[in-house]
Design an enzyme around this catalytic site. Sequence first.
Site, short mmCIF file in Angstrom:
data_model
loop_
_atom_site.label_atom_id
_atom_site.label_comp_id
_atom_site.label_asym_id
_atom_site.label_seq_id
_atom_site.Cartn_x
_atom_site.Cartn_y
_atom_site.Cartn_z
N THR A 1 0.85 -1.19 0.00
CA THR A 1 0.00 0.00 0.00
C THR A 1 0.89 1.24 0.00
OG1 THR A 1 -1.93 1.03 1.05
CG2 THR A 1 -0.32 0.05 2.53
N ASN A 2 0.35 2.39 0.33
CA ASN A 2 1.13 3.63 0.34
C ASN A 2 0.66 4.51 1.50
OD1 ASN A 2 -1.12 5.40 -0.64
ND2 ASN A 2 -1.01 3.93 -2.33
N ARG A 3 1.24 5.70 1.60
CA ARG A 3 1.02 6.51 2.80
C ARG A 3 -0.20 7.43 2.70
NH1 ARG A 3 5.73 5.82 5.66
NH2 ARG A 3 7.61 5.57 4.41
N SER A 4 -1.05 7.25 1.73
CA SER A 4 -2.21 8.13 1.61
C SER A 4 -3.12 7.99 2.84
CB SER A 4 -3.02 7.75 0.36
OG SER A 4 -4.26 8.41 0.40
N ALA B 1 -4.76 7.34 -4.06
CA ALA B 1 -3.39 6.95 -4.41
C ALA B 1 -3.46 5.46 -4.75
CB ALA B 1 -2.47 7.20 -3.23
#
Length: 394
Positions: free
Chosen positions: A208-211, A275
Amino acid sequence: MNTSRTILLAVTGSIAAYKAAELAREFTRRGFAVRVMMTPAATRFVSPLTFEALVGSPVVTDLFDEGPEGPIPHVSLAASANAILIAPASADCIARIAHGFANDIVSCTTMAFSGPLIIAPAMHENMYLNAATQENIGILKQRGAVVIGPDSGDLASGGRGAGRMSPVETIVGFTLQAIGRSGDLAGRRIVVTAGGTQEPIDPVRCITNRSSGKMGFSIAEACRDRGASVLLVTAPTSLTPPAGVDVVDVTTAQEMFDATQRAVNQADALVMAAAVADYRPGRPASQKIKKDSAALTIELERTVDILGSLSGSFLRVGFAAESTDLEHNAKSKLSAKNLDLIVANDITAADGGFGADSNRVTLIDRHGGIDRMPLQSKRDVADRVLDRVVQLLG
Ligand code: CTP
């Protein structure tokens, strides 16, 4: 933003009256002028002084009060308001308004008012379920009132059941929606995506990502407050979705694509703030991967480019999260993804971007117009983006 707008908060006799102080504070914080009126029963639960201190103006408790409003406060109060919010609304108050009684400041002012009426009932479950209350609520709904809740849970009497006043955030959200009904996005359907997608590696882990989802949620809220009907397609976040917004929860990029494609068929615009993971594990493991080797290689494959693959004719707004060559990269995405508007943000800035409450963005439209904006709250960024959406929709 809202300083010229007045909310008339009516507090009636219910133990939940103390929660109305939070409501007064929340609307004041959002820049509204708040006037408060209370029935005599409400003043037995909370002192008018509490509200006077919070909103900075006198509280009207008596139909014949000769305060700043002059000798007939109900008419001037009604004339000054953009909306009347009755919270908490007791069974008695609901009954009197439904049947046209006007013998206290709340019922009388409500009768003299023709704008949005929002009612948040709070009472014991038996009173709420009583046929008279149910009929009275039905009458008010039929006349166009927005009735919020009540929720179920612990009741002040000790039992559990329906009758709790809805949470402050929910009441605020539906009130803002009611006030914004005739805003500059009235009649428009807008799809907003938010959050960072999660691509499974095994049943436990994911890519995943930091959104945080904050930017997309702010856009959805701003769309709602300007009169649009909103569908929020969101990847997992820790945020509570704005009240009054339809929500579809998704996890992966593919799920987000499917839900968004279905939704945009009836939409005027899509704002793609999510994101989206660009790669996913090609073959996610069906069981938890054990650490039985020194190194592990996971083969990744491309996910669908959602903005680049959606079919249909609707206004397309994308975001460009960049750490280098902000405007150049954003312009390339604008044309590669055939967008009408792109919101470019520098994710390396400490005061904006992922997780922050503020953002510094540059808007670039399909005609080449560039607007470099100062650091502002994500909600203000959302409104500036929507100003451009309104223009582009014509
Ligand atoms: N986006 C999308 N589908 C993807 C990846 C991104 O629809 N698989 C959307 C994002 O929601 C955003 C815009 O495309 O509105 C640009 O996203 P960004 O991550 O900045 O760019 P990418 O297209 O992923 O390109 P790169 O990561 O190479 O910069």
